[in-house]
Design a protein around this motif. Structure first.
Motif, PDB file in Angstrom:
ATOM      1  N   ARG A  26     -58.609   7.383 -58.386  1.00 36.04           N
ATOM      2  CA  ARG A  26     -58.956   8.865 -58.002  1.00 36.04           C
ATOM      3  C   ARG A  26     -57.755   9.595 -57.430  1.00 36.04           C
ATOM      4  NH1 ARG A  26     -63.677  12.294 -55.347  1.00 36.04           N
ATOM      5  NH2 ARG A  26     -63.756  14.074 -57.083  1.00 36.04           N
ATOM      6  N   VAL A  27     -57.186   8.978 -56.569  1.00 35.81           N
ATOM      7  CA  VAL A  27     -55.767   9.376 -55.984  1.00 35.81           C
ATOM      8  C   VAL A  27     -54.839   9.460 -56.909  1.00 35.81           C
ATOM      9  CG1 VAL A  27     -53.998   8.962 -54.104  1.00 35.81           C
ATOM     10  CG2 VAL A  27     -56.571   8.727 -53.628  1.00 35.81           C
ATOM     11  N   GLN A  28     -54.663   8.373 -57.587  1.00 33.83           N
ATOM     12  CA  GLN A  28     -53.510   8.262 -58.661  1.00 33.83           C
ATOM     13  C   GLN A  28     -53.575   9.471 -59.532  1.00 33.83           C
ATOM     14  OE1 GLN A  28     -54.094   4.298 -59.877  1.00 33.83           O
ATOM     15  NE2 GLN A  28     -52.953   3.418 -58.467  1.00 33.83           N
ATOM     16  N   LYS A  29     -54.921   9.872 -60.146  1.00 32.43           N
ATOM     17  CA  LYS A  29     -55.128  10.913 -60.980  1.00 32.43           C
ATOM     18  C   LYS A  29     -54.413  12.205 -60.328  1.00 32.43           C
ATOM     19  CE  LYS A  29     -58.938   9.271 -63.468  1.00 32.43           C
ATOM     20  NZ  LYS A  29     -60.357   9.193 -64.026  1.00 32.43           N
ATOM     21  N   ALA A  30     -54.679  12.502 -59.014  1.00 37.23           N
ATOM     22  CA  ALA A  30     -54.275  13.605 -58.302  1.00 37.23           C
ATOM     23  C   ALA A  30     -52.833  13.700 -58.304  1.00 37.23           C
ATOM     24  CB  ALA A  30     -54.784  13.666 -56.974  1.00 37.23           C
ATOM     25  N   ILE A  31     -52.092  12.535 -58.139  1.00 34.00           N
ATOM     26  CA  ILE A  31     -50.705  12.253 -57.966  1.00 34.00           C
ATOM     27  C   ILE A  31     -50.050  12.649 -59.282  1.00 34.00           C
ATOM     28  CG2 ILE A  31     -48.751  10.840 -57.691  1.00 34.00           C
ATOM     29  CD1 ILE A  31     -50.580   9.380 -55.638  1.00 34.00           C
ATOM     30  N   LYS A  32     -50.633  12.341 -60.576  1.00 33.65           N
ATOM     31  CA  LYS A  32     -50.175  12.440 -61.958  1.00 33.65           C
ATOM     32  C   LYS A  32     -50.449  13.737 -62.174  1.00 33.65           C
ATOM     33  CE  LYS A  32     -50.496   7.688 -63.114  1.00 33.65           C
ATOM     34  NZ  LYS A  32     -51.129   6.595 -63.687  1.00 33.65           N
ATOM     35  N   ALA A  33     -51.366  14.447 -61.693  1.00 32.90           N
ATOM     36  CA  ALA A  33     -51.483  15.766 -62.131  1.00 32.90           C
ATOM     37  C   ALA A  33     -50.841  16.743 -61.253  1.00 32.90           C
ATOM     38  CB  ALA A  33     -53.188  16.234 -61.943  1.00 32.90           C
ATOM     39  N   GLU A  34     -49.647  16.359 -60.501  1.00 36.05           N
ATOM     40  CA  GLU A  34     -48.706  16.973 -59.802  1.00 36.05           C
ATOM     41  C   GLU A  34     -49.499  17.868 -58.565  1.00 36.05           C
ATOM     42  OE1 GLU A  34     -46.266  19.473 -62.041  1.00 36.05           O
ATOM     43  OE2 GLU A  34     -45.888  17.652 -63.642  1.00 36.05           O
ATOM     44  N   ALA A  35     -50.504  17.278 -57.969  1.00 36.08           N
ATOM     45  CA  ALA A  35     -51.383  17.892 -57.019  1.00 36.08           C
ATOM     46  C   ALA A  35     -51.046  17.483 -55.488  1.00 36.08           C
ATOM     47  CB  ALA A  35     -52.696  17.819 -57.034  1.00 36.08           C
ATOM     48  N   VAL A  36     -49.916  16.544 -55.567  1.00 26.57           N
ATOM     49  CA  VAL A  36     -49.522  15.932 -54.258  1.00 26.57           C
ATOM     50  C   VAL A  36     -48.045  16.120 -54.038  1.00 26.57           C
ATOM     51  CG1 VAL A  36     -49.219  13.820 -52.927  1.00 26.57           C
ATOM     52  CG2 VAL A  36     -51.247  14.091 -54.270  1.00 26.57           C
ATOM     53  N   LEU A  37     -47.829  16.771 -52.710  1.00 26.54           N
ATOM     54  CA  LEU A  37     -46.509  16.977 -52.255  1.00 26.54           C
ATOM     55  C   LEU A  37     -46.053  16.111 -51.235  1.00 26.54           C
ATOM     56  CD1 LEU A  37     -46.687  21.001 -51.821  1.00 26.54           C
ATOM     57  CD2 LEU A  37     -46.165  19.459 -53.927  1.00 26.54           C
ATOM     58  N   VAL A  38     -45.113  15.394 -51.241  1.00 26.76           N
ATOM     59  CA  VAL A  38     -44.307  14.811 -50.176  1.00 26.76           C
ATOM     60  C   VAL A  38     -43.033  15.463 -49.675  1.00 26.76           C
ATOM     61  CG1 VAL A  38     -43.179  12.521 -49.335  1.00 26.76           C
ATOM     62  CG2 VAL A  38     -45.018  12.502 -51.070  1.00 26.76           C
ATOM     63  N   GLU A  45     -44.963   9.661 -59.051  1.00 30.32           N
ATOM     64  CA  GLU A  45     -45.070   8.213 -59.177  1.00 30.32           C
ATOM     65  C   GLU A  45     -45.986   7.744 -57.926  1.00 30.32           C
ATOM     66  OE1 GLU A  45     -41.865   9.597 -57.919  1.00 30.32           O
ATOM     67  OE2 GLU A  45     -41.285   9.942 -60.168  1.00 30.32           O
ATOM     68  N   THR A  46     -47.068   6.878 -58.670  1.00 30.82           N
ATOM     69  CA  THR A  46     -48.172   6.642 -57.761  1.00 30.82           C
ATOM     70  C   THR A  46     -47.593   5.634 -56.598  1.00 30.82           C
ATOM     71  OG1 THR A  46     -48.981   4.859 -59.194  1.00 30.82           O
ATOM     72  CG2 THR A  46     -50.108   7.071 -59.300  1.00 30.82           C
ATOM     73  N   ASP A  47     -46.665   4.697 -57.019  1.00 34.44           N
ATOM     74  CA  ASP A  47     -46.150   3.919 -56.099  1.00 34.44           C
ATOM     75  C   ASP A  47     -44.873   4.426 -55.161  1.00 34.44           C
ATOM     76  OD1 ASP A  47     -44.307   3.917 -58.372  1.00 34.44           O
ATOM     77  OD2 ASP A  47     -44.148   1.895 -58.463  1.00 34.44           O
ATOM     78  N   TYR A  48     -44.611   5.632 -55.132  1.00 26.19           N
ATOM     79  CA  TYR A  48     -43.830   6.197 -54.505  1.00 26.19           C
ATOM     80  C   TYR A  48     -43.806   5.694 -53.086  1.00 26.19           C
ATOM     81  CZ  TYR A  48     -40.877   9.804 -52.065  1.00 26.19           C
ATOM     82  OH  TYR A  48     -40.012  10.626 -51.246  1.00 26.19           O
ATOM     83  N   PRO A  49     -42.547   5.336 -52.417  1.00 31.55           N
ATOM     84  CA  PRO A  49     -42.533   4.661 -51.106  1.00 31.55           C
ATOM     85  C   PRO A  49     -42.568   5.646 -50.106  1.00 31.55           C
ATOM     86  CG  PRO A  49     -40.530   4.514 -52.259  1.00 31.55           C
ATOM     87  CD  PRO A  49     -41.330   5.086 -52.890  1.00 31.55           C
ATOM     88  N   VAL A  50     -43.649   5.725 -49.402  1.00 30.56           N
ATOM     89  CA  VAL A  50     -43.903   6.718 -48.391  1.00 30.56           C
ATOM     90  C   VAL A  50     -43.165   6.120 -47.009  1.00 30.56           C
ATOM     91  CG1 VAL A  50     -45.435   7.584 -46.411  1.00 30.56           C
ATOM     92  CG2 VAL A  50     -46.225   7.548 -49.090  1.00 30.56           C
ATOM     93  N   LYS A  51     -42.536   6.847 -46.271  1.00 29.74           N
ATOM     94  CA  LYS A  51     -41.758   6.549 -45.096  1.00 29.74           C
ATOM     95  C   LYS A  51     -42.384   7.174 -44.030  1.00 29.74           C
ATOM     96  CE  LYS A  51     -37.469   6.392 -47.731  1.00 29.74           C
ATOM     97  NZ  LYS A  51     -37.996   7.148 -48.702  1.00 29.74           N
ATOM     98  N   ILE A  52     -42.455   6.654 -42.797  1.00 25.35           N
ATOM     99  CA  ILE A  52     -43.068   7.076 -41.443  1.00 25.35           C
ATOM    100  C   ILE A  52     -42.259   8.552 -40.826  1.00 25.35           C
ATOM    101  CG2 ILE A  52     -43.130   6.884 -38.928  1.00 25.35           C
ATOM    102  CD1 ILE A  52     -42.903   3.504 -39.571  1.00 25.35           C
ATOM    103  N   GLY A  53     -43.133   9.398 -40.920  1.00 26.52           N
ATOM    104  CA  GLY A  53     -42.779  10.735 -40.725  1.00 26.52           C
ATOM    105  C   GLY A  53     -42.642  11.489 -41.863  1.00 26.52           C
ATOM    106  N   ASP A  54     -42.800  11.063 -43.095  1.00 23.85           N
ATOM    107  CA  ASP A  54     -42.879  11.799 -44.195  1.00 23.85           C
ATOM    108  C   ASP A  54     -44.466  12.571 -44.317  1.00 23.85           C
ATOM    109  OD1 ASP A  54     -40.649  10.977 -45.880  1.00 23.85           O
ATOM    110  OD2 ASP A  54     -41.915   9.796 -47.065  1.00 23.85           O
ATOM    111  N   VAL A  55     -44.366  13.847 -44.769  1.00 25.11           N
ATOM    112  CA  VAL A  55     -45.395  14.706 -44.679  1.00 25.11           C
ATOM    113  C   VAL A  55     -46.068  14.946 -46.136  1.00 25.11           C
ATOM    114  CG1 VAL A  55     -46.162  17.313 -44.475  1.00 25.11           C
ATOM    115  CG2 VAL A  55     -44.445  16.250 -42.734  1.00 25.11           C
ATOM    116  N   ILE A  56     -47.305  14.506 -46.173  1.00 24.77           N
ATOM    117  CA  ILE A  56     -48.042  14.497 -47.357  1.00 24.77           C
ATOM    118  C   ILE A  56     -49.158  15.669 -47.546  1.00 24.77           C
ATOM    119  CG2 ILE A  56     -49.568  13.074 -48.880  1.00 24.77           C
ATOM    120  CD1 ILE A  56     -47.270  11.223 -46.681  1.00 24.77           C
ATOM    121  N   GLU A  57     -49.273  16.384 -48.490  1.00 23.50           N
ATOM    122  CA  GLU A  57     -50.030  17.496 -48.636  1.00 23.50           C
ATOM    123  C   GLU A  57     -50.793  17.095 -49.955  1.00 23.50           C
ATOM    124  OE1 GLU A  57     -48.510  21.499 -47.467  1.00 23.50           O
ATOM    125  OE2 GLU A  57     -46.628  20.490 -47.775  1.00 23.50           O
TER     126      GLU A  57
END
Length: 128
Positions: A26-38, A45-57
């Motif tokens: 379900r999260v991957q669908k939201a990412i692919k639908a351009e609903a997630v901001l970093v 990319e569902t496998d985008y490497p999140v780093k400490i301090g990144d802000v995810i919306e």
């Protein structure tokens, strides 16, 4: 809109699914639908490497609360703290892509309503 600051480095889909207790699918669908901001930018990319301090919306997800479903269970042993089941072949343990109801999780909630809220929301009280 939900907003999180990353407190560990890992895949974007995994990080979000743990924070909002949603399935990775379900999260991957939201990412692919351009609903997630970093850090204010859309990430596809569902496998985008999140780093400490990144802000995810991301937008809030609709509830996926499990509803009890009466499915016959073969209980091998039961006491006040534990139930051991002989799971029949073909029944899924918890909701997943393509199967969102009639799982062992749904049956357990009908048989043992007191397990609601124990452990993961999609796998209440289940150890296997």
């Amino acid at each position: 809109m939900l907003k999180f600051e990353a407190d560990k480095s890992e895949r974007l889909d995994k990080f979000i699914s743990e924070k909002v207790t949603q399935s990775r699918g379900r999260v991957q669908k939201a990412i692919k639908a351009e609903a997630v901001l970093v850090n204010g930018k859309k990430v596809l990319e569902t496998d985008y490497p999140v780093k400490i301090g990144d802000v995810i919306e991301l937008p809030e997800f609709e509830s996926e609360e499990l509803k009890p479903v009466n499915i016959k269970l073969k209980i091998v042993f039961e006491n006040d703290d534990l139930a051991v089941l002989d799971k029949r072949a073909g029944i899924m343990v918890h909701p997943a892509a393509g199967r969102t109801n009639d799982t062992l999780s749904h049956a357990l909630l009908a048989q043992f309503p007191q397990i609601k809220g124990v452990g993961d929301a999609h796998r209440p009280g289940i150890v296997h």
